[in-house]
Design a protein around this motif. Structure first.
Motif, PDB file in Angstrom:
ATOM      1  N   MET A   8      34.734  75.637 -59.252  1.00 21.31           N
ATOM      2  CA  MET A   8      35.990  75.918 -59.938  1.00 21.31           C
ATOM      3  C   MET A   8      36.984  74.778 -59.777  1.00 21.31           C
ATOM      4  O   MET A   8      37.817  74.526 -60.655  1.00 21.31           O
ATOM      5  CB  MET A   8      36.592  77.219 -59.409  1.00 21.31           C
ATOM      6  CG  MET A   8      35.709  78.445 -59.614  1.00 21.31           C
ATOM      7  SD  MET A   8      35.202  78.681 -61.336  1.00 21.31           S
ATOM      8  CE  MET A   8      36.770  79.137 -62.087  1.00 21.31           C
ATOM      9  N   SER A   9      36.906  74.056 -58.672  1.00 20.58           N
ATOM     10  CA  SER A   9      37.838  72.957 -58.410  1.00 20.58           C
ATOM     11  C   SER A   9      37.632  71.784 -59.355  1.00 20.58           C
ATOM     12  O   SER A   9      38.502  70.909 -59.464  1.00 20.58           O
ATOM     13  CB  SER A   9      37.691  72.476 -56.962  1.00 20.58           C
ATOM     14  OG  SER A   9      37.983  73.514 -56.055  1.00 20.58           O
ATOM     15  N   ARG A  10      36.495  71.740 -60.056  1.00 19.28           N
ATOM     16  CA  ARG A  10      36.202  70.621 -60.951  1.00 19.28           C
ATOM     17  C   ARG A  10      36.856  70.765 -62.326  1.00 19.28           C
ATOM     18  O   ARG A  10      36.865  69.818 -63.111  1.00 19.28           O
ATOM     19  CB  ARG A  10      34.687  70.477 -61.130  1.00 19.28           C
ATOM     20  CG  ARG A  10      33.937  70.185 -59.834  1.00 19.28           C
ATOM     21  CD  ARG A  10      32.494  69.813 -60.118  1.00 19.28           C
ATOM     22  NE  ARG A  10      31.703  69.784 -58.892  1.00 19.28           N
ATOM     23  CZ  ARG A  10      30.791  70.686 -58.570  1.00 19.28           C
ATOM     24  NH1 ARG A  10      30.548  71.687 -59.404  1.00 19.28           N
ATOM     25  NH2 ARG A  10      30.109  70.597 -57.448  1.00 19.28           N
ATOM     26  N   TYR A  11      37.395  71.949 -62.632  1.00 12.85           N
ATOM     27  CA  TYR A  11      38.021  72.133 -63.942  1.00 12.85           C
ATOM     28  C   TYR A  11      39.317  71.330 -64.038  1.00 12.85           C
ATOM     29  O   TYR A  11      40.109  71.286 -63.094  1.00 12.85           O
ATOM     30  CB  TYR A  11      38.301  73.614 -64.203  1.00 12.85           C
ATOM     31  CG  TYR A  11      37.074  74.397 -64.585  1.00 12.85           C
ATOM     32  CD1 TYR A  11      36.696  74.536 -65.916  1.00 12.85           C
ATOM     33  CD2 TYR A  11      36.275  74.990 -63.609  1.00 12.85           C
ATOM     34  CE1 TYR A  11      35.562  75.251 -66.272  1.00 12.85           C
ATOM     35  CE2 TYR A  11      35.138  75.712 -63.953  1.00 12.85           C
ATOM     36  CZ  TYR A  11      34.790  75.831 -65.285  1.00 12.85           C
ATOM     37  OH  TYR A  11      33.661  76.535 -65.627  1.00 12.85           O
ATOM     38  N   ARG A  12      39.525  70.723 -65.190  1.00 10.79           N
ATOM     39  CA  ARG A  12      40.690  69.871 -65.405  1.00 10.79           C
ATOM     40  C   ARG A  12      41.979  70.692 -65.377  1.00 10.79           C
ATOM     41  O   ARG A  12      42.051  71.779 -65.938  1.00 10.79           O
ATOM     42  CB  ARG A  12      40.563  69.150 -66.749  1.00 10.79           C
ATOM     43  CG  ARG A  12      41.714  68.210 -67.076  1.00 10.79           C
ATOM     44  CD  ARG A  12      41.482  67.499 -68.383  1.00 10.79           C
ATOM     45  NE  ARG A  12      40.286  66.663 -68.328  1.00 10.79           N
ATOM     46  CZ  ARG A  12      39.842  65.944 -69.369  1.00 10.79           C
ATOM     47  NH1 ARG A  12      40.485  65.996 -70.530  1.00 10.79           N
ATOM     48  NH2 ARG A  12      38.751  65.208 -69.237  1.00 10.79           N
ATOM     49  N   ASP A  13      42.982  70.148 -64.729  1.00  9.86           N
ATOM     50  CA  ASP A  13      44.306  70.779 -64.647  1.00  9.86           C
ATOM     51  C   ASP A  13      44.232  72.193 -64.067  1.00  9.86           C
ATOM     52  O   ASP A  13      45.004  73.079 -64.451  1.00  9.86           O
ATOM     53  CB  ASP A  13      44.972  70.829 -66.031  1.00  9.86           C
ATOM     54  CG  ASP A  13      45.164  69.443 -66.634  1.00  9.86           C
ATOM     55  OD1 ASP A  13      45.467  68.517 -65.862  1.00  9.86           O
ATOM     56  OD2 ASP A  13      45.000  69.306 -67.852  1.00  9.86           O
ATOM     57  N   PHE A  14      43.300  72.387 -63.163  1.00 12.91           N
ATOM     58  CA  PHE A  14      43.125  73.697 -62.538  1.00 12.91           C
ATOM     59  C   PHE A  14      43.245  73.541 -61.026  1.00 12.91           C
ATOM     60  O   PHE A  14      42.517  72.774 -60.404  1.00 12.91           O
ATOM     61  CB  PHE A  14      41.754  74.275 -62.900  1.00 12.91           C
ATOM     62  CG  PHE A  14      41.501  75.651 -62.339  1.00 12.91           C
ATOM     63  CD1 PHE A  14      42.195  76.745 -62.817  1.00 12.91           C
ATOM     64  CD2 PHE A  14      40.554  75.850 -61.344  1.00 12.91           C
ATOM     65  CE1 PHE A  14      41.958  78.021 -62.313  1.00 12.91           C
ATOM     66  CE2 PHE A  14      40.302  77.116 -60.835  1.00 12.91           C
ATOM     67  CZ  PHE A  14      41.012  78.206 -61.325  1.00 12.91           C
ATOM     68  N   ILE A  15      44.186  74.272 -60.438  1.00 14.63           N
ATOM     69  CA  ILE A  15      44.436  74.211 -58.997  1.00 14.63           C
ATOM     70  C   ILE A  15      44.216  75.600 -58.416  1.00 14.63           C
ATOM     71  O   ILE A  15      44.672  76.597 -58.984  1.00 14.63           O
ATOM     72  CB  ILE A  15      45.876  73.756 -58.691  1.00 14.63           C
ATOM     73  CG1 ILE A  15      46.212  72.467 -59.447  1.00 14.63           C
ATOM     74  CG2 ILE A  15      46.067  73.549 -57.194  1.00 14.63           C
ATOM     75  CD1 ILE A  15      47.682  72.098 -59.369  1.00 14.63           C
ATOM     76  N   LEU A  16      43.518  75.671 -57.291  1.00 11.18           N
ATOM     77  CA  LEU A  16      43.300  76.970 -56.664  1.00 11.18           C
ATOM     78  C   LEU A  16      43.355  76.844 -55.150  1.00 11.18           C
ATOM     79  O   LEU A  16      43.199  75.758 -54.587  1.00 11.18           O
ATOM     80  CB  LEU A  16      41.967  77.576 -57.101  1.00 11.18           C
ATOM     81  CG  LEU A  16      40.656  76.902 -56.669  1.00 11.18           C
ATOM     82  CD1 LEU A  16      40.221  77.303 -55.264  1.00 11.18           C
ATOM     83  CD2 LEU A  16      39.535  77.251 -57.639  1.00 11.18           C
ATOM     84  N   HIS A  17      43.567  77.984 -54.511  1.00 13.51           N
ATOM     85  CA  HIS A  17      43.476  78.068 -53.054  1.00 13.51           C
ATOM     86  C   HIS A  17      42.746  79.357 -52.709  1.00 13.51           C
ATOM     87  O   HIS A  17      43.132  80.438 -53.157  1.00 13.51           O
ATOM     88  CB  HIS A  17      44.854  78.049 -52.398  1.00 13.51           C
ATOM     89  CG  HIS A  17      44.790  77.845 -50.914  1.00 13.51           C
ATOM     90  ND1 HIS A  17      44.689  76.597 -50.340  1.00 13.51           N
ATOM     91  CD2 HIS A  17      44.780  78.730 -49.885  1.00 13.51           C
ATOM     92  CE1 HIS A  17      44.635  76.718 -49.023  1.00 13.51           C
ATOM     93  NE2 HIS A  17      44.682  78.005 -48.719  1.00 13.51           N
ATOM     94  N   PHE A  18      41.680  79.227 -51.924  1.00  9.82           N
ATOM     95  CA  PHE A  18      40.801  80.341 -51.593  1.00  9.82           C
ATOM     96  C   PHE A  18      41.240  81.011 -50.295  1.00  9.82           C
ATOM     97  O   PHE A  18      41.632  80.342 -49.334  1.00  9.82           O
ATOM     98  CB  PHE A  18      39.364  79.825 -51.453  1.00  9.82           C
ATOM     99  CG  PHE A  18      38.375  80.864 -51.010  1.00  9.82           C
ATOM    100  CD1 PHE A  18      37.900  81.816 -51.893  1.00  9.82           C
ATOM    101  CD2 PHE A  18      37.913  80.878 -49.699  1.00  9.82           C
ATOM    102  CE1 PHE A  18      36.980  82.771 -51.487  1.00  9.82           C
ATOM    103  CE2 PHE A  18      36.994  81.828 -49.278  1.00  9.82           C
ATOM    104  CZ  PHE A  18      36.528  82.777 -50.182  1.00  9.82           C
ATOM    105  N   TYR A  19      41.152  82.346 -50.278  1.00 14.96           N
ATOM    106  CA  TYR A  19      41.501  83.121 -49.088  1.00 14.96           C
ATOM    107  C   TYR A  19      40.353  84.067 -48.749  1.00 14.96           C
ATOM    108  O   TYR A  19      39.888  84.818 -49.610  1.00 14.96           O
ATOM    109  CB  TYR A  19      42.771  83.938 -49.315  1.00 14.96           C
ATOM    110  CG  TYR A  19      43.992  83.090 -49.556  1.00 14.96           C
ATOM    111  CD1 TYR A  19      44.769  82.625 -48.499  1.00 14.96           C
ATOM    112  CD2 TYR A  19      44.363  82.744 -50.855  1.00 14.96           C
ATOM    113  CE1 TYR A  19      45.884  81.837 -48.724  1.00 14.96           C
ATOM    114  CE2 TYR A  19      45.483  81.958 -51.085  1.00 14.96           C
ATOM    115  CZ  TYR A  19      46.235  81.509 -50.015  1.00 14.96           C
ATOM    116  OH  TYR A  19      47.339  80.728 -50.247  1.00 14.96           O
TER     117      TYR A  19
END
Length: 221
Positions: free
Chosen positions: A156-167
Motif C-alpha cells: 500500500m505504501s507504493r501508491y502515489r500520493d498515498f500516506i498511511l500509518h499502521f497500528y
C-alpha cells in the motif's frame, strides 16, 4: 466450505465522546434495503473495501441471507441500529483471501492529538477458526488494491500520493466469541493527515495466529 468470518457491527472513533467516523453503524445506504451479498462498497455511504474482496452488509430489513439477526453466517443481533458489516479475515479454502472495510472520517485528525479508536466484532456462527490478527491503518485518502489477497503495508505504501500509518492491536486471546460483541480499542497519536481508516487482517496465512473451534450452525428460516 471451511471459513473464518468476522462480522463487524459498529465502528466508533471517539474523542471527548464525539464520533469522528461518517456513518459509523452502516445505517445510511443508497437504496431502500440491501438484499444481496457483497454490497458494502456499492450500497453503504462513506464505506468501501480496500481490495477486490466482497465485503457484505447485513440489515434487519432484508429478511433473507443478508438479514439481521439471521443470515447465512448464523445469528447475531445488531449492537447499534439495524445494520452491520461482515468480512472474511481468514479462509482455509482460499489461500490468503481477505476482505476489508475502509471508511471516511468527518475531519482530518489534528497532529499530535490523542484519539481512541474503538470498534466491536463478533465471530460468525459458521466459522471453524478464530484469529488474533485484526488491525487497522489510517491514510490520507481511499485506495483500493487490485487483488483479492491480503494487502501488505509495504504494498500500500507504493501508491502515489498515498500516506498511511499502521497500528497493531495487541491481544493475547483469540477472537472466538460467537454470542456477543466484543470491543477492540487502541489510543493513537495523530500524524495530521488522517482522512480514512481501514480495518482487517493484513498478514499472510503463513503469518497469522489461528485456532480451530467448534462450529455453531444456524439456519436462516
Amino acid at each position: 466450505m471451511t471459513r473464518n468470518t468476522i462480522i463487524f457491527l459498529f465502528l466508533s472513533f471517539n474523542i471527548f465522546s464525539q464520533n469522528l467516523i461518517k456513518n459509523p453503524s452502516f445505517e445510511s445506504i443508497s437504496t431502500d434495503c440491501v438484499r444481496k451479498i457483497s454490497r458494502l462498497g456499492n450500497s453503504v455511504e462513506y464505506w468501501d473495501t480496500a481490495n477486490f474482496g466482497t465485503t457484505d452488509v447485513f440489515s434487519s430489513c432484508a429478511n433473507n441471507h443478508v438479514g439481521v439477526p439471521k443470515n447465512y453466517n448464523g445469528f447475531q443481533e445488531a449492537k447499534h441500529g439495524y445494520n452491520y458489516a461482515g468480512c472474511y479475515f481468514y479462509s482455509k479454502d482460499n489461500r490468503n483471501y481477505r476482505e476489508y472495510i475502509q471508511g471516511e472520517l468527518k475531519t482530518t485528525l489534528e497532529k499530535g492529538k490523542k484519539y481512541e479508536v474503538a470498534f466491536y466484532i463478533s465471530l460468525a456462527d459458521v466459522s471453524d477458526y478464530a484469529i488474533k490478527n485484526i488491525d487497522f491503518y489510517f491514510s490520507n485518502r481511499n485506495v483500493i488494491a487490485g487483488t483479492l489477497d491480503a494487502i501488505s503495508i509495504n504494498r500500500m505504501s507504493r501508491y502515489r500520493d498515498f500516506i498511511l500509518h499502521f497500528y497493531k492491536i495487541e491481544n493475547e486471546e483469540f477472537y472466538r466469541n460467537k454470542n456477543s460483541w466484543i470491543k477492540l480499542s487502541k489510543v493513537i497519536t495523530a500524524k495530521g493527515y488522517e482522512n480514512n481508516i481501514t480495518i482487517g487482517n493484513f498478514e499472510k496465512d503463513s503469518e497469522i495466529s489461528k485456532v480451530k473451534i467448534k462450529r455453531k450452525d444456524q439456519k436462516v428460516s
